[in-house]
Design a protein around this motif. Structure first.
Motif, mmCIF file in Angstrom:
data_model
loop_
_atom_site.group_PDB
_atom_site.id
_atom_site.type_symbol
_atom_site.label_atom_id
_atom_site.label_comp_id
_atom_site.label_asym_id
_atom_site.label_seq_id
_atom_site.Cartn_x
_atom_site.Cartn_y
_atom_site.Cartn_z
ATOM 1 N N UNK A 39 0.841 -1.201 0.000
ATOM 2 C CA UNK A 39 0.000 0.000 0.000
ATOM 3 C C UNK A 39 0.879 1.256 0.000
ATOM 4 N N UNK A 40 1.867 1.264 0.876
ATOM 5 C CA UNK A 40 2.771 2.421 0.942
ATOM 6 C C UNK A 40 3.582 2.558 -0.344
ATOM 7 N N UNK A 41 3.994 1.414 -0.906
ATOM 8 C CA UNK A 41 4.787 1.449 -2.136
ATOM 9 C C UNK A 41 3.964 1.971 -3.308
ATOM 10 N N UNK A 42 2.684 1.586 -3.372
ATOM 11 C CA UNK A 42 1.799 2.084 -4.431
ATOM 12 C C UNK A 42 1.635 3.594 -4.311
ATOM 13 N N UNK A 43 1.487 4.076 -3.093
ATOM 14 C CA UNK A 43 1.346 5.517 -2.893
ATOM 15 C C UNK A 43 2.566 6.278 -3.365
ATOM 16 N N UNK A 44 3.746 5.749 -3.091
ATOM 17 C CA UNK A 44 4.974 6.417 -3.536
ATOM 18 C C UNK A 44 5.114 6.336 -5.050
ATOM 19 N N UNK A 45 4.721 5.198 -5.606
ATOM 20 C CA UNK A 45 4.838 5.008 -7.054
ATOM 21 C C UNK A 45 3.882 5.922 -7.800
ATOM 22 N N UNK A 46 2.703 6.140 -7.238
ATOM 23 C CA UNK A 46 1.698 6.953 -7.920
ATOM 24 C C UNK A 46 2.137 8.396 -8.036
ATOM 25 N N UNK A 47 2.960 8.826 -7.125
ATOM 26 C CA UNK A 47 3.413 10.208 -7.159
ATOM 27 C C UNK A 47 4.223 10.530 -8.389
ATOM 28 N N UNK A 91 -2.232 -2.669 -14.194
ATOM 29 C CA UNK A 91 -2.299 -3.870 -15.019
ATOM 30 C C UNK A 91 -1.904 -5.135 -14.286
ATOM 31 N N UNK A 92 -1.509 -5.010 -13.036
ATOM 32 C CA UNK A 92 -1.106 -6.182 -12.256
ATOM 33 C C UNK A 92 -2.270 -6.596 -11.363
ATOM 34 N N UNK A 93 -2.711 -7.853 -11.411
ATOM 35 C CA UNK A 93 -3.923 -8.261 -10.677
ATOM 36 C C UNK A 93 -3.888 -7.930 -9.190
ATOM 37 N N UNK A 94 -2.795 -8.237 -8.524
ATOM 38 C CA UNK A 94 -2.717 -8.015 -7.079
ATOM 39 C C UNK A 94 -2.492 -6.541 -6.772
ATOM 40 N N UNK A 95 -1.567 -5.929 -7.468
ATOM 41 C CA UNK A 95 -1.272 -4.521 -7.208
ATOM 42 C C UNK A 95 -2.458 -3.626 -7.563
ATOM 43 N N UNK A 96 -3.238 -4.037 -8.568
ATOM 44 C CA UNK A 96 -4.411 -3.241 -8.942
ATOM 45 C C UNK A 96 -5.405 -3.177 -7.789
ATOM 46 N N UNK A 125 -4.643 -3.396 -4.597
ATOM 47 C CA UNK A 125 -4.057 -2.499 -3.594
ATOM 48 C C UNK A 125 -4.203 -1.052 -4.053
ATOM 49 N N UNK A 126 -4.045 -0.831 -5.353
ATOM 50 C CA UNK A 126 -4.196 0.523 -5.895
ATOM 51 C C UNK A 126 -5.606 1.055 -5.667
ATOM 52 N N UNK A 127 -6.613 0.184 -5.836
ATOM 53 C CA UNK A 127 -7.992 0.626 -5.600
ATOM 54 C C UNK A 127 -8.178 1.073 -4.152
ATOM 55 N N UNK A 128 -7.594 0.321 -3.236
ATOM 56 C CA UNK A 128 -7.677 0.725 -1.827
ATOM 57 C C UNK A 128 -7.050 2.101 -1.626
ATOM 58 N N UNK A 129 -5.893 2.263 -2.231
ATOM 59 C CA UNK A 129 -5.181 3.532 -2.050
ATOM 60 C C UNK A 129 -5.969 4.694 -2.659
ATOM 61 N N UNK A 130 -6.556 4.465 -3.846
ATOM 62 C CA UNK A 130 -7.333 5.524 -4.503
ATOM 63 C C UNK A 130 -8.590 5.856 -3.700
ATOM 64 N N UNK A 131 -9.229 4.810 -3.153
ATOM 65 C CA UNK A 131 -10.417 5.062 -2.327
ATOM 66 C C UNK A 131 -10.061 5.913 -1.118
ATOM 67 N N UNK A 132 -8.947 5.578 -0.479
ATOM 68 C CA UNK A 132 -8.533 6.347 0.695
ATOM 69 C C UNK A 132 -8.161 7.773 0.311
ATOM 70 N N UNK A 133 -7.480 7.909 -0.838
ATOM 71 C CA UNK A 133 -7.091 9.247 -1.286
ATOM 72 C C UNK A 133 -8.321 10.081 -1.606
ATOM 73 N N UNK A 134 -9.333 9.447 -2.234
ATOM 74 C CA UNK A 134 -10.565 10.171 -2.554
ATOM 75 C C UNK A 134 -11.291 10.573 -1.280
#
Length: 502
Positions: free
Chosen positions: A459-467, A476-481, A483-492
């Protein structure tokens, strides 16, 4: 082992104390590099009944007597031994006084000039260098056989000020004087001097290669190989790693001596591996002696354990270099000690090795690239790692905590005990680097995502990567996608909360 005044001196303690410059009690050790410390008493008519007392190593005693005799001091015949110190090789002017007292005045006449130049060596090294060279020319015209020890003494002056460049230059001049003037060489003394300057970091590869040629020229082939081998092993034991062209130089001498190459190389490599400096051996050493190590490990099973202790710092920093080392471990059978496929496996701690290997593969960084060979070996190790139950640390880095994602996922999937990073530690997982890595062996990260702590790291790595605006690979990665949805929901949610406050 010797006990003196309630204190016990074993050989290891004695060696360490001698290296540190300590004075040991008399008879403490029988080591070859130990010398007796003597008390020498001198008298002079101008001193009335007063006496001059000097503490002098036994090897240098005769030179001390001759030097003080030059000043008119006479030594009392009684000489007491009061301790043991590290043996010193005769330098300048001591060597001249002992070996050619009739011409000793030439050496003593330069002592004041040498001391003056020594005082200049730190602040004005160039001037001191020119001064020593001028003295050398003067000495060479009268007594050229004094030049080697004179130039070595000049080199020591620069070593005192950590000027290894000038020290190496004067050491080279000493050897050049031996060749130019065809001087007789004291093999034992020269070996000690080579080792002294090697340990000080002032022995260049050029000097070593010249030494190989000189040995071959003045000794029989068998003697030349024996001398070179001894120097090489002692140089490594003193903390200097094998130099790059050592295998080629050794093979030339072995061939000239008509000896069996495999036998001699196995014996040499075994001795070199025993030294801590072997970890810094260059790639050429491991490449050239790869086949030798396979033979040696078959003859000496303990060598496999030694290879597992080594993390080859001089090999290289690429994944290919890392996998070369793993291939060597496989060829020698050392990998079987890690997997438990060998009867003596209990002597090796696989968790300790994997912890050290994970840190080594970061090469001073925070993460490492994917290594299919590492993953394959760890897959074979997992059962033993679970059975022993010792935690593996995959996170420690030189500056920051981080981990190889594929290795982390494999260990979590196989229930390998892991040492968690410290509380509040920010673990770096470079998703961008991981996604760009095209080597085989990429894992799906399901095990990491299923673990509570592992998912938080992702989760933390996705947040840093998104920046960095590079979410395509993550999405495009099944598992990371997921985690990305969780991060986007929290960011929203955070944005909505901020808008509500406004």
């Amino acid at each position: 082992m010797t006990t003196y005044d309630g204190f016990t001196y074993d050989e290891t303690t004695s060696a360490a104390l001698l290296d540190a410059g300590a004075v040991l009690p008399p008879g403490t050790t029988a080591r070859e590099d130990a010398d007796v410390l003597t008390v020498r008493t001198y008298t002079h008519t101008a001193l009335d009944e007063r006496k001059v007392v000097r503490l002098v190593p036994g090897t240098l005693g005769e030179a001390e007597d001759l030097a003080l005799d030059f000043l008119g001091l006479a030594r009392d015949p009684e000489t007491r031994e009061v301790g043991q110190v590290r043996r010193e090789t005769l330098g300048f002017p001591a060597w001249a006084l002992v070996n050619d007292p009739a011409n000793g005045h030439h050496a003593l006449a330069l002592v004041k000039d040498v001391e003056r130049l020594a005082r200049q060596a730190k602040s004005r090294p160039g001037n001191a260098k020119e001064g020593f060279e001028a003295l050398g020319e003067r000495l060479g015209r009268a007594v050229p056989h004094f030049l080697p020890t004179f130039y070595e003494q000049a080199a020591r002056v620069f070593l005192q000020h950590e000027n290894t460049t000038y020290a190496a230059a004067f050491f080279g001049k000493a050897r050049e004087a031996e060749r130019v003037h065809a001087l007789t060489v004291d093999e034992e003394r020269q070996r000690a001097v080579f080792l002294e300057f090697a340990f000080a970091g002032a022995l260049t590869v050029k000097a070593l290669k010249e030494h190989v040629k000189a040995l071959a020229a003045r000794l029989t082939p068998a003697e030349a190989w024996a001398q070179f081998r001894q120097l090489t092993v002692e140089r490594c034991a003193a903390g200097m790693p094998p130099y790059a062209s050592l295998p080629q130089d050794a093979r030339a001498l072995i061939k000239a001596a008509g000896l069996d190459r495999v036998t001699e190389e196995c014996a040499l490599v075994e001795d070199l591996l025993a030294s801590p400096a072997a970890v810094r051996a260059p790639a050429s050493f491991w490449n050239t002696y790869r086949a030798t190590l396979v033979v040696l490990s078959g003859q000496r099973p303990a060598v496999r354990g030694r290879l597992l202790e080594i993390m080859p710092a001089g090999l290289g920093r690429s994944t290919e270099d890392d996998e070369f080392w793993l291939a060597l471990l496989t060829e020698t059978g050392a990998d079987r000690l890690l997997t438990g496929e060998d009867g003596a496996a209990d002597a090796v701690d696989p968790a300790d090795w994997l912890t050290r290997w994970a840190l080594y593969r970061k090469h001073g960084g925070t993460v490492s690239d994917r290594s299919p060979a590492t993953l394959a070996l760890v897959e074979r190790m997992t059962e033993r790692l679970r059975d022993q139950g010792r935690p593996v640390d995959l996170f420690t880095g030189r500056w920051h905590a981080g981990a190889d994602l594929d290795l982390l996922d494999l260990c979590m999937a196989r229930d390998v005990p892991l040492a968690p990073p410290g509380a509040g530690t920010d673990v770096h997982l470079d998703l961008g680097r991981w996604l760009k890595d095209t080597r085989p062996g990429r894992r799906d990260l399901t095990a990491v995502a299923a673990d509570r702590h592992g998912r938080r790291m992702l989760y933390d790595a996705v947040g840093k990567h998104s920046g960095r605006g590079a979410l395509e690979g993550v999405a495009g990665h099944p598992v990371l996608a997921d985690v990305l949805r969780e991060w986007l929901d929290d960011a929203a949610g955070e944005l909505d909360g901020a808008a509500g406050l406004a």
